[in-house]
Design a protein around this motif. Structure first.
Motif, PDB file in Angstrom:
ATOM      1  N   ARG A 168      47.332 -48.921   6.076  1.00 16.26           N
ATOM      2  CA  ARG A 168      46.323 -47.875   6.196  1.00 16.26           C
ATOM      3  C   ARG A 168      45.352 -47.935   5.022  1.00 16.26           C
ATOM      4  O   ARG A 168      45.631 -48.532   3.972  1.00 16.26           O
ATOM      5  N   SER A 169      44.233 -47.284   5.198  1.00 13.79           N
ATOM      6  CA  SER A 169      43.156 -47.310   4.210  1.00 13.79           C
ATOM      7  C   SER A 169      43.305 -46.160   3.232  1.00 13.79           C
ATOM      8  O   SER A 169      44.010 -45.179   3.498  1.00 13.79           O
ATOM      9  N   PRO A 170      42.648 -46.247   2.069  1.00 12.46           N
ATOM     10  CA  PRO A 170      42.651 -45.104   1.133  1.00 12.46           C
ATOM     11  C   PRO A 170      42.002 -43.876   1.763  1.00 12.46           C
ATOM     12  O   PRO A 170      41.251 -43.962   2.746  1.00 12.46           O
ATOM     13  N   GLN A 171      42.314 -42.744   1.193  1.00  9.43           N
ATOM     14  CA  GLN A 171      41.784 -41.488   1.706  1.00  9.43           C
ATOM     15  C   GLN A 171      40.269 -41.447   1.559  1.00  9.43           C
ATOM     16  O   GLN A 171      39.729 -41.802   0.520  1.00  9.43           O
ATOM     17  N   GLY A 172      39.593 -41.008   2.608  1.00  6.79           N
ATOM     18  CA  GLY A 172      38.143 -40.922   2.612  1.00  6.79           C
ATOM     19  C   GLY A 172      37.442 -42.110   3.220  1.00  6.79           C
ATOM     20  O   GLY A 172      36.206 -42.100   3.339  1.00  6.79           O
ATOM     21  N   THR A 173      38.189 -43.141   3.639  1.00 13.79           N
ATOM     22  CA  THR A 173      37.547 -44.331   4.201  1.00 13.79           C
ATOM     23  C   THR A 173      36.950 -44.037   5.572  1.00 13.79           C
ATOM     24  O   THR A 173      35.809 -44.433   5.865  1.00 13.79           O
ATOM     25  N   VAL A 174      37.701 -43.366   6.423  1.00 18.55           N
ATOM     26  CA  VAL A 174      37.211 -43.062   7.777  1.00 18.55           C
ATOM     27  C   VAL A 174      36.016 -42.115   7.719  1.00 18.55           C
ATOM     28  O   VAL A 174      35.023 -42.292   8.450  1.00 18.55           O
ATOM     29  N   ALA A 175      36.073 -41.112   6.846  1.00 18.32           N
ATOM     30  CA  ALA A 175      34.946 -40.183   6.717  1.00 18.32           C
ATOM     31  C   ALA A 175      33.699 -40.903   6.219  1.00 18.32           C
ATOM     32  O   ALA A 175      32.583 -40.632   6.695  1.00 18.32           O
ATOM     33  N   ALA A 176      33.864 -41.823   5.290  1.00 18.92           N
ATOM     34  CA  ALA A 176      32.712 -42.591   4.806  1.00 18.92           C
ATOM     35  C   ALA A 176      32.155 -43.502   5.898  1.00 18.92           C
ATOM     36  O   ALA A 176      30.942 -43.704   5.989  1.00 18.92           O
ATOM     37  N   CYS A 177      33.037 -44.029   6.737  1.00 21.20           N
ATOM     38  CA  CYS A 177      32.566 -44.883   7.836  1.00 21.20           C
ATOM     39  C   CYS A 177      31.706 -44.102   8.825  1.00 21.20           C
ATOM     40  O   CYS A 177      30.616 -44.552   9.205  1.00 21.20           O
ATOM     41  N   TRP A 178      32.188 -42.927   9.223  1.00 21.02           N
ATOM     42  CA  TRP A 178      31.459 -42.150  10.220  1.00 21.02           C
ATOM     43  C   TRP A 178      30.277 -41.391   9.629  1.00 21.02           C
ATOM     44  O   TRP A 178      29.575 -40.675  10.365  1.00 21.02           O
ATOM     45  N   SER A 179      30.033 -41.544   8.334  1.00 20.20           N
ATOM     46  CA  SER A 179      28.821 -40.995   7.739  1.00 20.20           C
ATOM     47  C   SER A 179      27.827 -42.086   7.349  1.00 20.20           C
ATOM     48  O   SER A 179      26.829 -41.784   6.682  1.00 20.20           O
TER      49      SER A 179
ATOM     50  N   PRO B 169      24.730 -44.306   7.840  1.00 24.34           N
ATOM     51  CA  PRO B 169      23.528 -44.118   8.672  1.00 24.34           C
ATOM     52  C   PRO B 169      23.374 -45.176   9.757  1.00 24.34           C
ATOM     53  O   PRO B 169      23.097 -44.839  10.921  1.00 24.34           O
ATOM     54  N   TRP B 170      23.535 -46.444   9.398  1.00 25.63           N
ATOM     55  CA  TRP B 170      23.363 -47.496  10.401  1.00 25.63           C
ATOM     56  C   TRP B 170      24.437 -47.423  11.474  1.00 25.63           C
ATOM     57  O   TRP B 170      24.168 -47.734  12.649  1.00 25.63           O
ATOM     58  N   PHE B 171      25.643 -47.026  11.101  1.00 23.98           N
ATOM     59  CA  PHE B 171      26.704 -46.886  12.094  1.00 23.98           C
ATOM     60  C   PHE B 171      26.362 -45.779  13.092  1.00 23.98           C
ATOM     61  O   PHE B 171      26.533 -45.945  14.320  1.00 23.98           O
ATOM     62  N   LEU B 172      25.876 -44.666  12.587  1.00 21.87           N
ATOM     63  CA  LEU B 172      25.511 -43.566  13.482  1.00 21.87           C
ATOM     64  C   LEU B 172      24.299 -43.924  14.336  1.00 21.87           C
ATOM     65  O   LEU B 172      24.222 -43.537  15.521  1.00 21.87           O
ATOM     66  N   VAL B 173      23.350 -44.665  13.758  1.00 17.28           N
ATOM     67  CA  VAL B 173      22.191 -45.091  14.545  1.00 17.28           C
ATOM     68  C   VAL B 173      22.606 -46.002  15.688  1.00 17.28           C
ATOM     69  O   VAL B 173      22.133 -45.872  16.837  1.00 17.28           O
ATOM     70  N   PHE B 174      23.509 -46.914  15.385  1.00 15.81           N
ATOM     71  CA  PHE B 174      23.965 -47.825  16.442  1.00 15.81           C
ATOM     72  C   PHE B 174      24.700 -47.074  17.552  1.00 15.81           C
ATOM     73  O   PHE B 174      24.468 -47.318  18.750  1.00 15.81           O
ATOM     74  N   LEU B 175      25.581 -46.158  17.160  1.00 17.90           N
ATOM     75  CA  LEU B 175      26.302 -45.396  18.182  1.00 17.90           C
ATOM     76  C   LEU B 175      25.344 -44.532  19.010  1.00 17.90           C
ATOM     77  O   LEU B 175      25.472 -44.425  20.254  1.00 17.90           O
ATOM     78  N   GLY B 176      24.377 -43.900  18.348  1.00 19.31           N
ATOM     79  CA  GLY B 176      23.432 -43.057  19.087  1.00 19.31           C
ATOM     80  C   GLY B 176      22.589 -43.853  20.063  1.00 19.31           C
ATOM     81  O   GLY B 176      22.389 -43.426  21.220  1.00 19.31           O
ATOM     82  N   LEU B 177      22.053 -45.000  19.653  1.00 21.74           N
ATOM     83  CA  LEU B 177      21.244 -45.816  20.558  1.00 21.74           C
ATOM     84  C   LEU B 177      22.069 -46.361  21.720  1.00 21.74           C
ATOM     85  O   LEU B 177      21.577 -46.437  22.860  1.00 21.74           O
TER      86      LEU B 177
END
Length: 526
Positions: A492-503, A505-513
């Protein structure tokens, strides 16, 4: 005594006590030890009685007594000469000799002819040493002859360097030029006055995830752009050849050329990946690495693939298709019917165009290879330093939204989890093999085999396989639940890795498009 006698004493002050002037032999006397006179306050020197001088008495031959000195007692007298006559002759001789005055001699004259030190006349020495019974035999030795030091002045010499012999200077030898020309120093990417920015862990995760999401996004853009250009080019050529426009822009013509257009788009995507990630370790010795992974000895392979593991992976992928067919598709039909829409998935267009060889090659071979190189070869290793499970899940999410379809995207996420685990533990070559097996064997060949069977046989074989695969996948996940949970905890990853991933900008732009494109093209009005 007079001053002249004092000066005579000064000339002999450096002589030994038992040595007389040269040529004079003092009487050897027995030394007597006397008490040392110390000065004490209130102490008076005792008065000694003075003997009256009488000629011929014993005191006549002895010098006057002086306080603080021992009275010498001589026991030797030369024959025919009394001791007082000898002392008187010695002192008379000393008084007759004037004290030599020191005269400074010029340096030139002194260096030219040194002047000897004034010497006393040397009378003849006695024939033989006289014995003295007061001393032991070993002490009765002739006196040390006094030899004055001959002084000679040396003029100062000017300093002259030591004449070293001249040394031959070696001839000048020209060094051959360096075989490699000097290379310019690499310049910094940013100016020196801008301070270096230190990123936190969350910022590093956002930057890494955004970089990979941007790569996938532009991959989709390049693929779509190349496909449109290829499709327009083919349509223009067909129109120039005399084909009616109604036939060129029909759905049947689009399905017939979609395979060729997709292959041309893959070529453009391959060029894009080669240019964007030319320094990635994936491209260095890829064929050789894939051959090593077949035997389990590659750099990315941690375990050796076995037939049981391969069949279990195929079963889990087919179990994901059961989720798609029996859960996701009915749920999407029900939701779209509530709003008066009918879902139109990409699977329908693929099934309609599977009759062409180009589409078989694209969907069964070249498409899976390029997708695995992108998601399991480039994206997942770039995120592996933040956790193996995190890299598997994130690459699976990007792989699902890459398909820009709600149903196919959800199915691709489930398949991406299995393929990501196989690529991380057994190597990239086995994830490619599983992807090709699922697309070519079960999606194409098995579907063609069912179409030639009778309808009853199709239902029995089709539903029987779905049920067997679904039940087997469910039992496997239940029985291996502890192992799966232990693997997730260990990686597993250190704490805060998943939250940083889903925040990111490019990741959110890709998911939104991707979602926007899926909603626009995935539904038609009833």
């Amino acid at each position: 005594m007079s001053d002249q006698s004092d000066d005579a004493d000064k000339t002999c002050m450096n002589r030994p006590e038992h040595v007389a002037p040269t040529g004079q032999q003092p009487p050897m006397t027995q030394p007597q030890q006397t008490a040392r006179q110390e000065y004490r306050p209130g102490y008076q020197q005792p008065e000694y009685p003075q003997e009256e001088y009488q000629p011929g008495s014993q005191a006549e031959n002895q010098p006057a007594y002086q306080p603080g000195y021992a009275t010498p007692q001589s026991s030797y007298q030369p024959a025919g000469q009394p001791a007082d006559n000898q002392a008187e002759q010695y002192w008379a001789y000393q008084q007759s000799q004037p004290y030599p005055q020191y005269q400074q001699v010029p340096p030139a004259q002194a260096s030219a002819q040194p002047q000897p030190y004034p010497q006393f006349p040397q009378p003849a020495a006695p024939a033989a040493p006289y014995p003295n019974p007061a001393y032991p035999i070993q002490m009765q030795m002739p006196p040390y002859p006094y030899q004055p030091y001959q002084y000679q002045a040396v003029p100062p010499q000017p300093y002259q360097p030591y004449p070293y012999p001249p040394q031959a200077v070696p001839p000048y030898q020209q060094v051959p030029p360096y075989p490699y020309p000097p290379q310019p120093m690499p310049q910094a990417q940013q100016p020196a006055w801008i301070p270096r920015r230190f990123l936190t862990y969350a910022q590093q995760v956002r930057r890494a995830v955004g970089r990979e999401a941007r790569l996938v996004l532009f991959y989709c853009v390049v693929m779509t752009a190349v496909a449109l250009v290829a499709q327009m080019t083919i349509a223009t050529v067909m129109i120039l050849q005399g084909t009616p426009e109604s036939e060129v822009f029909s759905d049947a013509f689009s399905n017939r050329i979609s395979g060729a257009v997709s292959l041309i788009a893959l070529v453009g995507c391959a060029i894009y990946l080669a240019l964007m990630r030319s320094h990635d370790p994936l491209w260095h010795g890829l064929p050789h690495e894939l051959r090593l992974e077949l035997t389990g000895s590659g750099e990315r392979a941690h375990r050796k693939m076995t037939p049981v593991v391969f069949l279990l992976a195929i079963m889990l992928i087919l179990g994901a298709s059961d989720v798609y067919s029996f859960i996701l598709e009915p749920a999407l039909d029900w939701l779209s019917g509530l709003f008066g829409f009918q879902p139109s998935t990409a699977m329908d267009s693929i099934d309609a165009s599977m009759g062409t060889l180009a589409m078989v090659l694209y969907a069964g071979f070249f498409g899976p290879i390029m997708e695995e190189l992108l998601f399991r070869g480039l994206v997942m290793p770039a995120l592996a330093k933040y956790g193996k499970v995190f890299s598997i899940v994130t690459s699976a999410v990007l792989f699902g939204f890459f398909h820009t379809d709600l149903l196919q995207g959800a199915y691709a996420i489930l398949v991406g989890l299995v393929l990501g685990y196989i690529a991380a533990e057994y190597g990239l070559v086995w994830s490619i093999a599983l992807h090709i097996t699922n697309n070519f064997v079960f999606s194409d060949l098995f579907s063609r085999l069912l179409t030639v069977m009778p309808e009853n046989a199709q239902n029995i074989v089709g539903y029987g396989l779905y049920i067997a695969v679904g039940v087997g996948s469910l039992l496997y996940l239940v029985l291996r639940f502890r192992d799966i949970r232990g693997y997730m905890k260990a990686n597993r990853s250190p704490q805060g890795t998943v939250a940083a991933c889903w925040s990111s900008p490019w990741f959110l732009v890709f998911l939104g498009l991707s979602l926007l494109f899926a909603f626009v093209t995935g539904f038609t009005a009833v």
